[in-house]
Design a protein around this motif. Structure first.
Motif, PDB file in Angstrom:
ATOM      1  N   THR A  23       0.846  -1.186   0.000  1.00 17.00           N
ATOM      2  CA  THR A  23       0.000   0.000   0.000  1.00 17.00           C
ATOM      3  C   THR A  23       0.881   1.235   0.000  1.00 17.00           C
ATOM      4  OG1 THR A  23      -1.703   1.228   1.214  1.00 17.00           O
ATOM      5  CG2 THR A  23      -0.130  -0.013   2.524  1.00 17.00           C
ATOM      6  N   GLU A  24       0.394   2.294  -0.600  1.00 15.68           N
ATOM      7  CA  GLU A  24       1.147   3.549  -0.675  1.00 15.68           C
ATOM      8  C   GLU A  24       0.427   4.669   0.073  1.00 15.68           C
ATOM      9  OE1 GLU A  24       1.780   4.401  -4.753  1.00 15.68           O
ATOM     10  OE2 GLU A  24       3.121   2.686  -5.093  1.00 15.68           O
ATOM     11  N   HIS A  25      -0.476   4.300   0.950  1.00 20.10           N
ATOM     12  CA  HIS A  25      -1.220   5.316   1.700  1.00 20.10           C
ATOM     13  C   HIS A  25      -0.385   5.946   2.815  1.00 20.10           C
ATOM     14  CE1 HIS A  25      -5.074   4.691  -0.234  1.00 20.10           C
ATOM     15  NE2 HIS A  25      -4.914   3.381  -0.117  1.00 20.10           N
ATOM     16  N   ALA A  26       0.731   5.347   3.178  1.00 11.28           N
ATOM     17  CA  ALA A  26       1.553   5.853   4.280  1.00 11.28           C
ATOM     18  C   ALA A  26       3.026   5.596   3.953  1.00 11.28           C
ATOM     19  CB  ALA A  26       1.178   5.168   5.592  1.00 11.28           C
ATOM     20  N   PRO A  27       3.917   6.431   4.475  1.00 10.46           N
ATOM     21  CA  PRO A  27       5.355   6.203   4.251  1.00 10.46           C
ATOM     22  C   PRO A  27       5.848   4.966   4.970  1.00 10.46           C
ATOM     23  CG  PRO A  27       5.000   8.048   5.758  1.00 10.46           C
ATOM     24  CD  PRO A  27       3.655   7.665   5.228  1.00 10.46           C
ATOM     25  N   GLY A  28       6.924   4.373   4.453  1.00 15.58           N
ATOM     26  CA  GLY A  28       7.474   3.167   5.054  1.00 15.58           C
ATOM     27  C   GLY A  28       7.902   3.361   6.492  1.00 15.58           C
ATOM     28  N   ALA A  29       8.397   4.566   6.830  1.00 18.64           N
ATOM     29  CA  ALA A  29       8.828   4.829   8.208  1.00 18.64           C
ATOM     30  C   ALA A  29       7.662   4.682   9.178  1.00 18.64           C
ATOM     31  CB  ALA A  29       9.422   6.230   8.311  1.00 18.64           C
ATOM     32  N   ALA A  30       6.483   5.120   8.753  1.00 19.35           N
ATOM     33  CA  ALA A  30       5.309   4.978   9.613  1.00 19.35           C
ATOM     34  C   ALA A  30       4.965   3.508   9.812  1.00 19.35           C
ATOM     35  CB  ALA A  30       4.125   5.724   9.008  1.00 19.35           C
ATOM     36  N   GLY A  31       5.070   2.705   8.749  1.00 15.40           N
ATOM     37  CA  GLY A  31       4.772   1.285   8.864  1.00 15.40           C
ATOM     38  C   GLY A  31       5.714   0.562   9.802  1.00 15.40           C
ATOM     39  N   TRP A  32       7.014   0.805   9.655  1.00 12.96           N
ATOM     40  CA  TRP A  32       7.982   0.158  10.544  1.00 12.96           C
ATOM     41  C   TRP A  32       7.781   0.584  11.998  1.00 12.96           C
ATOM     42  CZ3 TRP A  32      10.629  -3.986   9.878  1.00 12.96           C
ATOM     43  CH2 TRP A  32      11.066  -4.374   8.608  1.00 12.96           C
ATOM     44  N   THR A  33       7.526   1.865  12.202  1.00 13.47           N
ATOM     45  CA  THR A  33       7.336   2.368  13.569  1.00 13.47           C
ATOM     46  C   THR A  33       6.156   1.691  14.245  1.00 13.47           C
ATOM     47  OG1 THR A  33       8.247   4.517  12.927  1.00 13.47           O
ATOM     48  CG2 THR A  33       6.942   4.442  14.946  1.00 13.47           C
TER      49      THR A  33
END
Length: 664
Positions: A411-421
């Motif tokens: 998904t591209e709704h959020a940056p990868g940094a947000a997902g990892w966090t």
């Protein structure tokens, strides 16, 4: 009757019930309980009808403008989609359970009438937030909930703790509401409307010039209302209010409002990658910090309060990954088991007869005394710990799965940094959640503290509500992830293998390690003199040393009030325990950074007002008074003196005139 009419009646009925309850509370006390329960129950039925008619299909929109309000109109608007329909049913269910439960819990309370009316008004305000399609109307419900929380948290206003807690809850949430209001006005100015549908249209067309600034301003209000870091400190102190109020605030109203608001306007936050990262960091810090604090608390309600903060962190974490379906799914699931946890805690408190004995370290023999609370709380704690097949597993897994989708690029709704966090913090929190849930269960039902006095069996109505809420805590998750996608824009909520295994694995590790620590501390306590005192409160001198008994008497007053020596929290947290128990001293930090400077400024203003401004005012009165005194001395009342003065003045004037004439 049209769906729009039904939707209007949903918030209106509790409001009318609240007004009638306040008016008739003293003159007709027999009507208080029916006015508390029946309007809320009727709203639940109507909300269910609205949800059935909406059916997860096209959103229902209705609008009317009462009066022109300038360039940006304020309209009475409804916007009911699948999210709103289900959340309204949730609010009605929990509010009805709380009102029914309260008829037993507060049956002897002299202020029950005002309490029940405020709960109804609270419920009406949350319904307004859920159904509103206009942000200004939503703000009305938002603020009404704030003032209701002030009065309800301070219900026991005779105690200083309740007074301080109510004031703190009001001020901290208002601290977030100021930038929130500014953000709403800026958003409406750029979008040209307060209507949610028009705002989302403006976001989709890229018409907003400052999405990041607006999103961050709105997040301040969300942090205050939904008790997210750094504005979460009011929620643990709010436990000074009645336990049913805690269930209502934590499960279905107030704290859920912020999460629901972001879910409503999620495209706005997605328009700013910076805002999504800030939301993810806020969620991560909230999740981990609150779970550590919960593991160190002794009061059962404060454990549950910090637990709520952490579970709200999961919801905001799901929003930070761009998945509002997972966020609202966890909101629904959490509402069921958290309401059950608080109401079961209320049964325990009711059983021991006082809120002051809610310290888990002083609980003993409660399993047999409150069997209904024991079994239902066990179900709720398993749901909280996300153990399958309980509801919390499916909803928490949906949050972790949403974070995994961001990390893996699905998904591209959020940056990868947000997902990892969110993913890392979510797994750590799952471990800690299972740990404090296990600790709560062990200390509450297998504890070895003092045995509180037995105040008899609880009212049937209280225990019945527990079993009603146990059903969704047990079965909601397994049914919901199959049924909810049709209501949540078709989003898939099916658990994924990777996060399911990781989440369940860390939860089991947390529970097993906590149980092992409890067994270790129990065995260790039995080998110490004070541990023997706690294990044998009758104080057999043949089992313990005399000096240990004397020390215990000095510390606790009698042998029957020993705290539980087998608390595993200290062993698990080690040196962090003291800081976690104090909420990592955030209140002290805020006192240093904000309270003391404000108090110093107030003292300076008071000094300037009293010693400077008042000095000038007093001087302005002193000078005329002195002149008056001087003139008064000349008024002797002697006519000869007056004539002599008149002649002397005449002579002086004549001499002056002669001199002037001679000079000319």
């Amino acid at each position: 009757m049209t769906t729009t009419t039904l939707a209007v009646l949903v918030p209106l009925l509790p409001f009318l019930g609240a007004a009638a309850g306040l008016l008739l509370g003293r003159s007709a006390p027999g009507f208080v309980r029916p006015l508390a329960v029946l309007p809320t129950l009727a709203s639940l039925v109507l909300a269910a009808l609205v949800a059935a008619r909406q059916g997860g299909g096209r959103a229902l929109d209705a609008v009317t403008e009462l009066t022109p309000t300038g360039s940006v109109p304020v309209e009475l608007a409804l916007h009911i989609d699948g999210f709103a329909a289900l959340v309204a049913v949730l609010v009605g269910t929990v509010a009805t359970c709380v009102q029914i439960y309260s008829t037993g819990y507060l049956r002897d309370d002299p202020r029950y009438a005002s309490y029940a009316a405020l709960v109804s008004l609270f419920t009406s305000a949350m319904f307004l937030v859920v159904y509103s399609g206009d942000l200004m109307v939503l703000l009305v419900g938002w603020e009404v909930m704030g003032i209701c929380s002030y009065f309800l948290v301070g219900h026991y206003w005779e105690t200083p703790e309740a007074r301080a807690a109510s004031l703190k809850a009001f001020l901290v949430t208002k601290l977030g509401d100021v930038p929130f209001l500014i953000g709403l006005l800026a958003l409406a100015t750029e979008a040209g409307s307060f209507r949610i549908t028009k705002i989302l249209g403006a976001v989709a067309s890229g018409s907003l010039d400052h999405p990041t600034l607006i999103a961050l301003l709105l997040l301040a209000g969300v942090a205050g209302k939904s008790a997210q870091f750094p504005l979460h400190t009011w929620l643990p102190d709010a436990m000074a209010g009645p336990t049913p109020v805690s269930a209502l605030i934590h499960a279905a109203t107030m704290v859920a409002a912020g999460v629901y608001f972001v879910a409503r306007l999620l495209p706005l936050f997605e328009a700013s990658r910076a805002a999504m990262v800030v939301l993810a960091v806020m969620a991560a810090v909230t999740m981990v910090g609150s779970a550590l604090a919960a593991l160190a608390q002794d009061d059962i309600k404060r454990v549950l309060a910090y637990s709520t903060i952490g579970q709200l962190g999961y919801m905001t974490g799901a929003l930070a990954t761009g998945d509002r379906g997972a966020a609202v799914f966890h909101l629904l699931s959490h509402a069921a088991f958290k309401a059950l946890l608080f109401l079961a805690a209320g049964v325990i408190i009711h059983a021991v007869g006082t809120n002051s004995l809610a310290a888990m370290s002083r609980m003993r023999g409660l399993r047999d005394r409150v069997p209904d609370a024991y079994w239902t709380m066990t179900v709720a704690l398993l749901a909280l710990a996300a153990i399958p097949p309980f509801s919390g597993f499916f909803s928490k897994e949906s949050v972790l799965g949403a974070a995994e989708h961001v990390v893996t690029g699905h998904t591209e709704h959020a940056p990868g940094a947000a997902g990892w966090t969110v993913l890392v913090a979510g797994l750590i929190t799952a471990l800690l959640t299972a740990a404090y849930a296990t600790r709560l269960w062990l200390l509450a039902f297998r504890g070895r503290g003092a045995e509180a006095p037995d105040h008899g069996r609880q009212p049937l109505v209280m225990n019945a509500v527990l079993w009603v809420l146990a059903l969704p805590s047990l079965a909601l998750g397994g049914l919901a992830f199959r049924l909810l996608p049709d209501w949540f824009d078709g989003q898939d909520l099916t658990p994924t293998l990777t996060t399911s295994v990781l989440g369940t694995g860390v939860a089991l590790v947390g529970g097993i390690v906590t149980y092992a620590a409890w067994r270790h501390t129990t065995a260790l306590a039995d080998r110490t003199p004070l541990g023997a005192v706690a294990a044998h409160p009758e104080g057999d001198a043949g089992l313990v040393e005399a000096e240990a008994i004397a020390a215990h008497r000095a510390a606790y007053g009698d042998l029957a009030s020993a705290p539980d020596p087998s608390d595993p929290g200290r062993l698990l947290l080690g040196p962090v325990h003291r800081h976690a128990a104090a909420g990592f001293h955030l209140d002290a930090v805020y006192t240093t950074l904000f309270v003391r400077p404000v108090q110093a400024g107030a003292s300076l203003v008071r000094f300037l007002d009293r010693e400077v401004v008042d000095t000038y005012v007093r001087a302005a009165g002193v000078l005329p008074r002195l002149l008056g005194a001087a003139v008064r001395r000349a008024q002797t009342g002697n006519v000869q003196t007056y004539v002599s003065a008149l002649l002397a003045g005449t002579v002086v004037l004549a001499v002056a005139a002669v001199l002037v004439a001679a000079g000319a």
